[in-house]
Design an enzyme around this catalytic site. Structure first.
Site, PDB file in Angstrom:
ATOM      1  CB  ILE B 132     -39.172  56.938  37.237  1.00  0.00           C
ATOM      2  CG1 ILE B 132     -40.675  56.944  36.978  1.00  0.00           C
ATOM      3  CG2 ILE B 132     -38.406  57.227  35.951  1.00  0.00           C
ATOM      4  CD1 ILE B 132     -41.218  58.335  36.676  1.00  0.00           C
ATOM      5  CG  ASP B 133     -43.336  54.552  39.055  1.00  0.00           C
ATOM      6  OD1 ASP B 133     -43.190  55.783  39.001  1.00  0.00           O
ATOM      7  OD2 ASP B 133     -44.059  53.919  38.270  1.00  0.00           O
ATOM      8  NE  ARG B 255     -52.272  80.555  43.017  1.00  0.00           N
ATOM      9  CZ  ARG B 255     -53.244  81.042  43.803  1.00  0.00           C
ATOM     10  NH1 ARG B 255     -53.867  80.254  44.651  1.00  0.00           N
ATOM     11  NH2 ARG B 255     -53.581  82.313  43.714  1.00  0.00           N
TER      12      ARG B 255
END
Lengths: 336, 336, 336, 336
Positions: B132-133, B255
């Site tokens: 996926i990288d 956040r």
């Protein structure tokens, strides 16, 4: 500098992302004033033009459709043997009055033709290919295509449940005009057993055999993906015709689905958003560099451009030796 | 002919589609017997090998994970200064006993290294990049990347609601190891205002200024996309560190979200399914043509291959002059 | 104890989750042996029955379709004026030979009728309502409905892009047989401007006026959601008929989409999975408590059951005073 | 008549649909003027109030977040032992000046408390419960909950790939404050093997045994769904604590994911859109009927309302005898 931007032809996911790409690059980086032209070329005729601001561009990246609206107006279309010169003059005069140094035209094959004609009148034009059908000549991929393939693939995934539970043949018709790109890519990604595209002849006996061979191998169901543009008889729609023929040929209960307009709507995929953004940005670069009358294109993984007059009037079809077709055949998928 | 196939390293969407691509091409088109090796290289050590049939391949196209299982076993890893020869011999002997003429290795950078070592012992090897990288050297894209970017982009889309409703800064950390590909592509597709990747230095004052400038322009909220591999202090995780720093610098309520393992799971996108299918099919072609010890790769829009020894030990990072970065900067996105 | 389980009628998301709910409760908690009967009632005739194990239940929760297969076989259907007694006897004899103390029948209205007839022969029966149409009498909701509404709503969301970009009327036809539940719920959730269901009469002038009034209020496009079961002329399909009429009445460019089989396929929503699980578990409880010949139902938020003979032959239509209709009318939505 | 509407507390999918439901009913059906109050109760203090028109309501149905903005301002919160009377008077004076006959307050438990206090001052108030946590007392379900469960279930679905491919234990932490609703519903819908909620005690040995028993039954992986509100030691976050304990207890490789803010963002599900629309419409009905100081609620499948003072200060937790828990236990799911 002032430029105009318009969207023309059928809507497709990623248009708004492209508008954002053009405008944010133009406004933020180069201080260009960008005017939105409403409803495609009709907006040039009716002089419906308005300045786009930071605020107009908010939330565009993942929004379907086009905030500028679109139409199928073709100002250079001949009536009988002549172009309507009044129309053309109105358009040119509106462009001049608004002081627009370039018109960015986002659209499909029809739009490329109109954009090329507009360029011939002396107006500076940059065009960006936009079509779910992927049939614009001169670019490897147009934005909208990946989104349409994604929606179609999701639909085919769903049909597998019904096909296998009911032991049926499910036929699904996808868009593409005269090209088979969407059918080919979604058919392969969705695990279609039979994929029919306009570029390849098909033989209904061969299709029937494929289905009966699957039955013999313990798979009493099949998925058939057909492009809307395939040849049929009696003006029948693709899915309906093929479903009838298969039922006649094999006796299998066969059901059809026409995917329709949901293929063109909604939020673009991440792939399409980035392609749209890059193409939009490149359009602005071309303007800055005064490289006019070109269409932005994707070559492999690079964004570049080609002369508009090379594109106009051509159609990009699936070649017979397309990689996915060759690969599919080796895996036992029937292409007709 | 008999061949073996294994999957090694972290799981990623599209592995099963690749296995299907290799096997369907091999079995259907060439009559090759394909043996599935369980749990990566560990299966070669433990001799956990089983014949794959038409039935084992059913339903694989859209299934996440890998039906063969995976492990992080590295049989050529040195203990102290020497390789464990017993391990290597066991492996070679198992391959010989099973009469496997080639081992197809599907994996990331670590797997490419092991595959290259295995090739040096004289075993025929074909490898397929899987991560996926997107950090495997020698291929433009690996399957799994588009799926991960899609999931991350969807997550970023969702954070916009909270950011704008609460007038907050939302920081989201995505995967990528030492590379920033996922952060860059999902950050651009998701409309991130600030995107931090390991390949580019960042300055927290600059980030703070970007946020304060947005406030001045009537946008009292920002989305910050950070790659897990960026530099932090005190061993803090990327999102937490950046969130703390932003809160300190700007006073904005900030956040953080760490997207985590959901990026690697689930059904692959249509794009990844087709890439995986093509790469799998190409691997089988290489075997048929006895072009061993090569890694399958994507070049622009073509599938080809490069020698394994050229790949091993290299890492594909985002270049400083990457197209999307340049484009993003022009649109006012802060990269640090 | 041994019991049988079958699925009959059209497939729908959540059947497999129900099978899992019945079986896991039965096997794990009560040590009951559960036999899967293939292809609905046809499997009882052909004696296609097999023991379900822990392994058969793996991965069922989110899988579309039914692993048991389904058919439209109706063993009690009269030929002329009499039931085929041989068929019925074969069925009863197979149930007796297999020693099945109860048959769990998962299906729609047709299945409820057959299940009631089967109960009349003395066989213990428990039925579970299953339909995307939500038209089984005696339960507030059946699983499959929320999934179908979700898919339809997603499709309607997508049509908004095209409708507003092109200034068109988009007509979408959804399933539901003679009931309008899917059209009503997806129409309201998708922001339909006009919603047509079989339970309410419609007047095409009224529909035209709604569209023209929207135009006057600056909204030159409309979304029309129609149930497949509405009245039309000349045997025309719902969407096609309404699209024609609207175009004739208003002059607006109007396009139709028939959503079709993708409404019944694919993974069930979280809501449907939990409803299916609870209903499946309750079926097993009824068996343990020897409360036979009942259909499992949802009342408000409670799972309970009602006598099968009360259900059989009835149809659950949308009442004229349905909450959503009343609410929709107040918001200016046209129901005909 | 003039009324005001505000949204307060954490954002959640469906707020905008509720605003639309209130306003379209009020404006279209009753000719009421509705004023949007910005950033929750802070807008009443700062007098940030603006008339909502047909145009402000466009596109709200499927939009995440809240167009009115929100804040955590609590005007009746005591400083020391006394309420800040100036604040309260400012608020009352602003309401009076604007001539608002009723304030519609959309929010969670904190908002219900503030709304009750506001009612005590003599202002007419209608409140609508809004929380992904489903912990507002007096309603069976609040909108936002189904959307959050859907997102969490999708995430759990994805984790199955990694868990089974790597033979790992995957722990996922979902929101819910002190209530376990999201964990229970997504855990059951996602096929969790172990589900931990604050309302039920857990024993780590028991959890370890469950995991080891699965291993013995050939399932060397497990999914653990934990609510953020469960008890931990040393102030550790739920997922991290449980993952550590499991790794210590079983030796299994264990990985944690904290789902975080993506649970509250993005487009609401069809279920939530319809619930939000109905609740919004009902709020307007209550105003028309002068039934003030009530909270709109869902009872089974009916929308009704209860006195605000009955709600304020209470919390809706998962009862020990909840249906899904009982059902889950029978299927072998471990709840601690």
């Amino acid at each position: 500098m002032k430029i105009g931007i318009l969207t023309s032809g059928g809507d497709c996911p990623g248009i708004n992302a492209t508008i954002r790409g053009v405008c944010k690059t133009a406004i933020n980086n180069y201080g260009i004033e960008v005017y939105g032209i409403h409803s495609g070329f009709r907006g040039l005729l009716d002089n419906e033009i308005e300045l786009l601001t930071d605020k107009s561009l908010s939330g565009l990246l993942n929004m379907g459709g086009t905030i500028l609206g679109t139409s199928r107006e073709k100002p250079f279309k001949k009536k009988g043997s002549t172009v309507d010169e009044d129309k053309v003059n109105t358009m040119l005069s509106n462009i001049e009055k608004a002081n627009l140094e370039c018109i960015v035209c986002i659209g499909g094959n029809g739009t490329q033709k109109t954009a090329a004609k507009l360029a011939e009148t002396g107006v500076n034009v940059i065009s960006i290919p936009k079509t779910i059908d992927n049939n614009v000549w001169g670019t490897d991929v147009s934005f909208g295509f990946d989104s349409a393939v994604t929606i179609a693939t999701d639909a085919i995934d769903r049909l597998h449940s019904t096909a296998s539970s009911h032991q049926r043949v499910m036929v699904i018709e996808v868009m593409g005009h005269k090209a088979g790109w969407i059918a080919l890519y979604s058919g392969m990604a969705g695990g279609g057993d039979i994929i029919l595209i306009p570029e390849l002849e098909y033989d209904i006996h061969n299709i029937g055999n494929t289905i009966m061979n699957r039955l013999k191998r313990g798979k009493p169901y099949s998925i058939v993906v057909v492009a809307e543009g395939i040849k049929t008889e009696n003006n029948m729609k693709a899915a309906q015709y093929i479903a009838n023929e298969i039922e006649y040929e094999t006796g299998f209960e066969t059901r059809e689905t026409v995917l329709g307009y949901i293929q063109r709507g909604g939020s673009p995929t991440a792939f399409d958003r980035n392609l749209a953004t890059r193409m939009g940005g490149h359009a602005t670069e071309l303007i800055i560099n005064k490289q006019f009358n070109r269409m932005v294109s994707l070559n492999g993984s690079d964004i570049s451009s080609i002369p508009l007059h090379e594109v106009a009037g051509k159609l990009r079809l699936v070649p017979q030796d397309n990689d996915l077709i060759i690969q599919g055949r080796k895996m036992g998928i029937c292409f007709g």
